[in-house]
Enzyme design. Structure first.
Site, PDB file in Angstrom:
ATOM      1  N   ARG A  62       0.947  -1.128  -0.128  1.00 28.31           N
ATOM      2  CA  ARG A  62       0.137  -0.012   0.042  1.00 28.31           C
ATOM      3  C   ARG A  62       0.976   1.368  -0.176  1.00 28.31           C
ATOM      4  O   ARG A  62       0.372   2.289  -0.322  1.00 28.31           O
ATOM      5  CB  ARG A  62      -1.054  -0.027   1.211  1.00 28.31           C
ATOM      6  CG  ARG A  62      -2.140  -1.020   0.940  1.00 28.31           C
ATOM      7  CD  ARG A  62      -2.941  -1.134   2.091  1.00 28.31           C
ATOM      8  NE  ARG A  62      -2.290  -2.001   2.943  1.00 28.31           N
ATOM      9  CZ  ARG A  62      -2.784  -1.850   4.403  1.00 28.31           C
ATOM     10  NH1 ARG A  62      -3.840  -1.346   4.952  1.00 28.31           N
ATOM     11  NH2 ARG A  62      -2.117  -2.271   5.417  1.00 28.31           N
ATOM     12  N   GLU A  88       5.665 -10.291  12.745  1.00 26.62           N
ATOM     13  CA  GLU A  88       5.262 -10.799  14.269  1.00 26.62           C
ATOM     14  C   GLU A  88       5.644 -12.300  14.311  1.00 26.62           C
ATOM     15  O   GLU A  88       5.965 -12.601  15.521  1.00 26.62           O
ATOM     16  CB  GLU A  88       3.856 -10.261  14.304  1.00 26.62           C
ATOM     17  CG  GLU A  88       3.357 -10.059  15.662  1.00 26.62           C
ATOM     18  CD  GLU A  88       1.799  -9.664  15.536  1.00 26.62           C
ATOM     19  OE1 GLU A  88       1.570  -8.986  14.551  1.00 26.62           O
ATOM     20  OE2 GLU A  88       1.143  -9.966  16.613  1.00 26.62           O
TER      21      GLU A  88
END
Ligand code: MRU
Length: 512
Positions: A398, A435
């Site tokens: 994005r 993560e």
């Protein structure tokens, strides 16, 4: 130039050099009454915001000693009345009232304590000047990547205007000390010629190359590309970052913005007035008409001509690249508040438990659905960095929308950073932690040249892991990171800390 302190206390008197007589005459003033001090301040024999702060504090000491006996019995009213008159001697520079208040805060302890406070304030200003000017010098080197800078300054912000080396002129001295000043353009500063008389005098004394120009020639110097940065001081900085300074500062800021030249304000924290919300609330001193109708005592216009003679103007914060103080670097134009931030806030939606349970996904599709908002965002990011970057580096996926918009807004080349296997070589690649597990980002090897400065953009800044990895790709190419620009920062995740010391501009910050 002599090395006398700007303002000294000598056996019950304030000793200073009359700034109105310089550079041709060095008249030493011995001020022994508050009335004499008010007169010296009003006619600009003592001037410059930080110097006014010191003068105000010493003036309270003068009054405290003078009213000694009455005051010892607790009747401090005469001193407080003197203090109020002193604080009002010039209304715009907040430092004057600040200095007076600081000295008054010790009144109950006696005149010696008041004087000790005033002396401490003067000594502090010396340290404050050094810290602010060295930080400003670092910033100017970063904003203007030339070995030797061409600096335009307005009014006089040097030694006699402060208790130390100066503010804006302090930064000039700092850079000059490292051989990094090619030229200082000093504006004349009509009507009282602080630039022609005091700045030139000080630059000449320090053997710093300089040229004097009339105020109205500054735009031509900027348009001709002769100036790398504009540096000025300040008399009062409102809580929102609007800056009051010598008349003629605002037009310089407008022209600097037009030519994408950094406009930097250097001032002590004491010039920031949290009680004044914005520039419109700053009281602007109007000066006598004869300052305009004559030069050096010679009339220049028809007798009786009416005059508009404000001593200061207000530069709105969006024209200010940065405000540098002894404690911080403040980018008041950063569009983290206001209309655009509100628009992004309204258009961004939160999707709970996407793409995994427990994740709050920020969906900016609403922003992309409004090309006008995306365009405004791109212009805001570009404006925050002025021209201090050569390439826009956008990270998959994005970030590409933001990067394309910034490249279109600035005409700067767009560089894509992609996940592994998407770009043809030769490539640079970097591993970074996600993560869960790790990933790889890649950039084409010659995309940002070694002398390039990358503005790295993405839509959302969370932990900063991805953007830190992009920064690594850039610096491993030998290029520099100008900073980061994002539409939305998730403040709780520590991204800005992780990207330190680089600048991060976030158009909206989510603090939830
Ligand atoms: O009217 P003056 O000469 O007192 O105005 C001075 C200025 O505007 C200076 O730029 C400002 O006080 C900063 S001095 C470090």
């Amino acid at each position: 130039m002599t090395a006398d302190p700007t303002l000294a206390w000598d056996d019950g008197a304030i000793v200073t050099v009359d700034q109105t007589a310089l550079p041709h005459r060095r008249n030493v003033l011995r001020i022994t009454t508050v009335d004499e001090l008010i007169d010296a301040i009003a006619r600009l024999a003592i001037r410059g915001a930080p110097a006014l702060g010191i003068a105000g504090a010493l003036g309270v000491a003068l009054s405290a000693y003078r009213h000694g006996s009455a005051y010892r019995h607790g009747a401090d009213e005469p001193v407080r009345r003197d203090a109020a008159r002193l604080a009002a001697a010039r209304p715009t520079a907040v430092n004057l009232a600040w200095g007076v208040d600081r000295a008054l805060s010790r009144l109950a302890e006696g005149a010696d304590a008041v004087l000790a406070e005033a002396t401490a304030l003067a000594e502090e200003d010396e340290r404050v000047n050094r810290a602010a000017s060295s930080r400003a010098a670092d910033l100017l080197r970063e904003l203007c990547p030339r070995p030797r800078l061409r600096i335009l300054t307005h009014c006089h912000t040097g030694r006699l205007a402060t208790g130390g080396v100066g503010t804006a002129l302090g930064a000039v001295h700092h850079l000059a000390g490292q051989g990094q000043v090619e030229m200082v353009f000093a504006t004349e500063t009509r009507p009282l010629l602080q630039g022609a008389r005091l700045t030139v005098w000080e630059l000449r004394d320090a053997a710093i190359p300089h040229r004097l120009l009339v105020d109205s020639a500054a735009a031509s110097a900027l348009a001709a590309g002769l100036v790398d940065c504009v540096v000025v001081g300040a008399d009062r900085i409102a809580a929102n970052g609007d800056v009051a300074n010598k008349i003629g500062t605002y037009p310089l800021a407008v022209v600097a913005a037009r030519h994408r030249v950094p406009f930097v304000v250097i001032a002590p924290e004491s010039t920031i007035d949290e009680a004044t919300p914005c520039g419109a609330a700053i009281s602007i001193e109007q000066r006598p008409g004869d300052e305009v109708t004559s030069i050096a005592g010679v009339d220049t216009t028809c007798a009786g001509t009416e005059v508009f003679n404000p001593a200061f103007d207000v530069t709105p914060r969006d024209l200010v690249t940065a405000i540098v103080t002894e404690d911080r670097l403040w980018y008041p134009a950063d569009p983290g508040t206001g209309d655009l931030a509100d628009r992004i806030d309204r258009l961004a939606t939160v999707v709970e438990d996407f793409p995994r349970p427990g994740v709050r996904f920020r969906d900016l599709a609403g922003v992309y659905a409004q090309p006008a908002t995306l365009g405004a965002a791109a212009h805001a990011l570009a404006a925050a960095y002025r021209d201090a970057f050569s390439h826009v580096v956008a990270v998959e996926a994005r970030g590409f929308m933001v990067g394309t918009a910034v490249a279109l807004a600035t005409g700067k080349p767009l560089v894509l950073v992609r996940k592994a296997g998407k770009l043809p070589g030769p490539l640079r690649s970097v591993k970074y932690d996600l993560e869960y597990g790790e990933d790889v980002l890649e950039m084409q090897e010659s995309a940002v040249p070694p002398d390039g400065r990358a503005l790295i953009v993405d839509d959302v800044l969370a932990t900063g892991g991805t953007l830190a990895a992009v920064a690594k790709l850039v610096t491993e190419s030998g290029a520099a990171v100008a900073g980061f620009g994002v539409l939305l920062e998730l403040a709780g995740l520590g991204g800005v800390r992780r990207l330190h010391p680089h600048r991060v501009v976030a158009l909206q910050t989510d603090r939830s």
